[in-house]
Design an enzyme around this catalytic site. Structure first.
Site, PDB file in Angstrom:
ATOM      1  N   TYR A  47       0.974  -1.456  -0.013  1.00 36.92           N
ATOM      2  CA  TYR A  47      -0.035  -0.027  -0.016  1.00 36.92           C
ATOM      3  C   TYR A  47       0.740   1.223   0.213  1.00 36.92           C
ATOM      4  O   TYR A  47       2.109   1.293   0.196  1.00 36.92           O
ATOM      5  CB  TYR A  47      -0.961  -0.009   1.274  1.00 36.92           C
ATOM      6  N   LYS A 161       6.408  -1.969   1.775  1.00 39.19           N
ATOM      7  CA  LYS A 161       5.441  -1.278   2.548  1.00 39.19           C
ATOM      8  C   LYS A 161       3.894  -2.347   2.369  1.00 39.19           C
ATOM      9  O   LYS A 161       3.171  -2.169   1.636  1.00 39.19           O
ATOM     10  CB  LYS A 161       4.899  -0.080   1.882  1.00 39.19           C
ATOM     11  N   GLU A 193      11.835   2.310  14.194  1.00 40.76           N
ATOM     12  CA  GLU A 193      11.156   3.369  13.706  1.00 40.76           C
ATOM     13  C   GLU A 193       9.935   3.341  14.383  1.00 40.76           C
ATOM     14  O   GLU A 193       9.748   2.756  15.425  1.00 40.76           O
ATOM     15  CB  GLU A 193      10.922   3.200  12.270  1.00 40.76           C
TER      16      GLU A 193
END
Ligand code: PDD
Length: 298
Positions: A47, A161, A193
């Protein structure tokens, strides 16, 4: 704190959106995907989230380039050309009268009998929809985020992703349950992250420190823009991993992401960052990012 549920929300509360599904623009209530879709059964899907400001798309070419890479990495053919995908984005923004928010795009390996092996001749599912959200005027930009750190439980290919977002959801739930805003993931003692953002610090000598790109993190489009702005402004950047302790003793800390833009981090695991309030470097980076996005968005 811990009350921000703007990402949740029930469908159908507002005006019906127009959604794109496999070649058709339909009202959101009619936007359906098969229960046999591999996105649903295997999270076999990638995505992108592209922000919309003043009705224009921020960094769309970079998002489409990353989509292309994600598709290549999972061996899935492109569902459309860049020009076609750009037109789909534009039409949804136009038809939904979106001025501020995002366009979400997802490509799955499509419908097939449930089987761990890929179907030999996949017909990708392509879905795009819009979400209206305030991006510029956000309370977190003024108050800053309070972060908890958690062991990174995710798979080893975070550079792709994919829609495997349950561990990110669980982490954000844990942060909220503890009365905080979000979580940063930690692996081998080093920050990877945020749940849906890249993590950065500003050292006491004014250097921006951000983890170097690898399969450990997503190559954020906003991260790249911020690093370019920093370079233009003569701010030093070091791309290397950092520990939680280094972030806690930094002058400032922040996250970047398509919808976050740049948001200050004011606390990590209970330790205030700097004086516990958003600092000047992060304020400048956010202002510059918004200004540049307004100028460059198309
Ligand atoms: N997430 N890292 C992760 C794990 C992310 O999910 C995201 C973005 C980022 C930042 O990437 P970018 O700057 O290209 O948005 C980093 C999106 C916004 C989301 O899932 O909603």
């Amino acid at each position: 704190m811990g009350k921000d549920r703007r990402d949740g929300g029930r469908l159908g509360a507002g005006v019906s959106r127009v959604v794109y599904v496999n070649g058709a623009f339909v009202p959101e209530a009619e936007a359906c995907v098969s229960v046999f879709d591999r996105g649903f059964l295997f999270a076999d899907a990638v995505y992108e989230v592209t922000s919309v400001l003043d009705g224009r798309l921020i960094d769309l070419p970079a998002h489409l380039a990353r989509l292309d890479r994600s598709l290549r990495e999972i061996g899935l053919p492109r569902p459309a050309t860049d020009a076609e995908l750009e037109e789909l984005h534009r039409r949804l923004v136009r038809e939904n009268g979106l001025t501020e928010g995002l366009v979400y795009l997802q490509v799955t390996r499509g419908v097939a009998e449930r089987n761990f092996l890929y179907p030999p001749d996949p017909r990708p599912t392509l879905v795009l929809f819009t979400q209206a959200l305030p991006l510029v005027d956000r309370p977190e930009a003024r108050a800053g985020l309070r972060i908890v750190t958690l062991d990174d439980p995710r798979w080893a290919r975070r550079d792709i992703k994919t829609v495997q977002l349950l561990s990110a959801s669980m982490a954000k739930e844990i942060a909220h349950a503890r009365g905080k805003d979000d979580a940063w993931f930690v692996e081998d003692g080093l920050v990877t992250e945020g749940t849906a953002s890249n993590a950065h610090l500003v050292s006491r000598d004014g250097t921006i420190v951000t983890r170097d790109l690898s399969s450990a993190i997503l190559a954020g489009i906003t991260r790249a823009a911020i690093l370019a702005h920093a370079a233009e402004a003569g701010v030093a950047v070091e791309e290397r991993p950092f520990t939680v302790a280094e972030a806690q003793s930094a002058a400032e800390a922040f996250v970047t992401g398509a919808t976050a833009f740049v948001l200050p981090v004011v606390e990590i695991d209970g330790a205030p960052i700097g004086d516990g309030r958003p600092g000047p470097t992060v304020r400048r980076l956010r202002a510059r990012y918004i200004e540049e996005s307004r100028r460059r968005s198309v």
